[in-house]
Design a protein around this motif. Structure first.
Motif, PDB file in Angstrom:
ATOM      1  N   ILE A   7      -1.592  -5.037  -6.321  1.00  0.00           N
ATOM      2  CA  ILE A   7      -0.163  -4.219  -5.730  1.00  0.00           C
ATOM      3  C   ILE A   7      -0.654  -3.304  -5.267  1.00  0.00           C
ATOM      4  CG2 ILE A   7       1.614  -2.148  -6.400  1.00  0.00           C
ATOM      5  CD1 ILE A   7       0.456  -3.097  -9.556  1.00  0.00           C
ATOM      6  N   GLU A   8      -0.505  -3.965  -3.783  1.00  0.00           N
ATOM      7  CA  GLU A   8      -1.541  -3.369  -2.261  1.00  0.00           C
ATOM      8  C   GLU A   8      -0.191  -3.303  -0.874  1.00  0.00           C
ATOM      9  OE1 GLU A   8      -3.009  -2.715   0.385  1.00  0.00           O
ATOM     10  OE2 GLU A   8      -4.949  -3.112  -0.527  1.00  0.00           O
ATOM     11  N   ASP A   9       0.561  -2.749  -0.416  1.00  0.00           N
ATOM     12  CA  ASP A   9       1.337  -2.813   0.639  1.00  0.00           C
ATOM     13  C   ASP A   9       0.723  -3.348   2.053  1.00  0.00           C
ATOM     14  OD1 ASP A   9      -0.631  -0.118   0.521  1.00  0.00           O
ATOM     15  OD2 ASP A   9       0.567   0.615   2.704  1.00  0.00           O
ATOM     16  N   PHE A  32       4.601  -5.161  -3.519  1.00  0.00           N
ATOM     17  CA  PHE A  32       4.061  -3.960  -1.897  1.00  0.00           C
ATOM     18  C   PHE A  32       3.977  -2.994  -2.405  1.00  0.00           C
ATOM     19  CE2 PHE A  32       4.765  -8.787  -0.577  1.00  0.00           C
ATOM     20  CZ  PHE A  32       3.663  -9.302   0.038  1.00  0.00           C
ATOM     21  N   ASN A  33       4.272  -1.887  -2.932  1.00  0.00           N
ATOM     22  CA  ASN A  33       4.694  -1.124  -3.181  1.00  0.00           C
ATOM     23  C   ASN A  33       4.615  -0.675  -4.898  1.00  0.00           C
ATOM     24  OD1 ASN A  33       7.478  -0.727  -4.578  1.00  0.00           O
ATOM     25  ND2 ASN A  33       8.218  -1.519  -2.869  1.00  0.00           N
ATOM     26  N   GLY A  34       4.285   0.182  -5.324  1.00  0.00           N
ATOM     27  CA  GLY A  34       4.054   1.435  -7.050  1.00  0.00           C
ATOM     28  C   GLY A  34       5.262   0.124  -7.545  1.00  0.00           C
ATOM     29  N   ASP A  52      -3.823  -0.935  -5.034  1.00  0.00           N
ATOM     30  CA  ASP A  52      -4.333  -0.153  -4.407  1.00  0.00           C
ATOM     31  C   ASP A  52      -3.904   2.047  -4.409  1.00  0.00           C
ATOM     32  OD1 ASP A  52      -5.538  -0.066  -1.800  1.00  0.00           O
ATOM     33  OD2 ASP A  52      -3.137   0.616  -1.007  1.00  0.00           O
ATOM     34  N   LEU A  55      -0.829   3.987  -1.661  1.00  0.00           N
ATOM     35  CA  LEU A  55       0.835   2.909  -1.757  1.00  0.00           C
ATOM     36  C   LEU A  55       1.451   3.854  -1.574  1.00  0.00           C
ATOM     37  CD1 LEU A  55       0.515   1.314  -5.516  1.00  0.00           C
ATOM     38  CD2 LEU A  55       0.750  -0.295  -2.713  1.00  0.00           C
ATOM     39  N   ASN A  59       2.200   6.223  -5.689  1.00  0.00           N
ATOM     40  CA  ASN A  59       0.547   5.133  -5.151  1.00  0.00           C
ATOM     41  C   ASN A  59       0.336   5.096  -6.472  1.00  0.00           C
ATOM     42  OD1 ASN A  59      -1.002   7.502  -7.317  1.00  0.00           O
ATOM     43  ND2 ASN A  59      -0.094   9.653  -5.418  1.00  0.00           N
ATOM     44  N   GLY A  60      -0.921   4.602  -6.616  1.00  0.00           N
ATOM     45  CA  GLY A  60      -1.260   4.158  -7.157  1.00  0.00           C
ATOM     46  C   GLY A  60      -2.137   5.027  -8.961  1.00  0.00           C
TER      47      GLY A  60
END
Ligand code: CA
Length: 227
Positions: A7-9, A32-34, A52, A55, A59-60
């Motif tokens: 999970i990483e933007d 690509f998003n939470g 990540d 995000l 957020n993470g």
């Protein structure tokens, strides 16, 4: 094949990690998003999540918090350099590990291997620590006894006695053998201590549930077995 969710933007970073992981033989899915990431965790089986912290939207740390509400799967956080607060919050929030960007891919791979090994070890322990007999389950690691869905409170001696019977299920154990095992050779109280504790056990794990696990073998002792 072990499956890892990234999970990483930052798509370039996600793609780079993906290629390395595929090269190492892992199956990889990217989000690509939470929100998308969390949805995937809820609907697909994964062995590990690379998460990540920074995000967009969810957020993470928040994603981690929500994952921990239903799963103890390994999660490794990807943090920005020197984001000390993030690391502490993340580890407090139940992350297994974190790695600071930019990182050497070898370090990430090593941390993934460690997290997966820890999980395997924990799973094995969980499996081997549980003895199940019909509706009765004893967990020697947590020292818990469950009958159906009810946690039953046992004293230390009662627990040890039940554990011994269960380790020898379907084996008839004499009062003397049980006494030596649970009370020790130097116990001077006589074998009726065994009968007393068997009565205690029956009152706690059998009678309230209308079930029977422990059988008396006249003139010999006791056996625990399936009904
Ligand atoms: Ca980011």
């Amino acid at each position: 094949m072990e499956r890892i969710l990234i999970i990483e933007d930052e798509e370039k970073i996600a793609r780079f990690i993906e290629l390395e992981l595929i090269h190492e033989g892992y199956g990889v899915i990217k989000a690509f998003n939470g929100r998308d990431g969390l949805e995937l965790v809820k609907t697909q089986p994964f062995d590990l999540v690379l998460l990540d912290i920074m995000l967009p939207g969810l957020n993470g740390i928040e994603v981690l918090r929500r994952i921990r509400q239903f799963s103890d799967m390994p999660v490794i956080l990807l943090t920005a350099r020197d984001a000390v607060v993030d690391k502490v919050t993340g580890l407090d929030g139940g992350a297994d590990d974190y790695i600071t960007k930019p990182f050497a891919i070898e370090e990430l791979l090593a941390r993934i291997r460690v997290a997966l090994r820890k999980r395997d070890f924990h799973n094995t322990l969980e499996r081997t620590s549980k003895i199940v007999l019909g509706a009765l389950c004893l967990d020697s690691l947590k020292r818990e006894v469950w009958v159906k869905d009810t946690l039953v409170h046992l004293t230390k001696r009662e627990f040890d006695l039940l554990h011994y019977l269960l380790r020898n299920k379907n084996v008839v154990l004499s009062r003397e053998t049980i006494l030596e095992e649970i009370w020790g050779y130097d116990f001077s109280g006589g074998t009726n201590a065994v009968d007393v504790y068997i009565r205690h056990l029956r009152a706690k794990i059998e009678e309230p549930f209308g079930l029977k696990f422990i059988y008396t073998v006249r003139g010999v002792g006791y056996v625990i077995k399936d009904e």
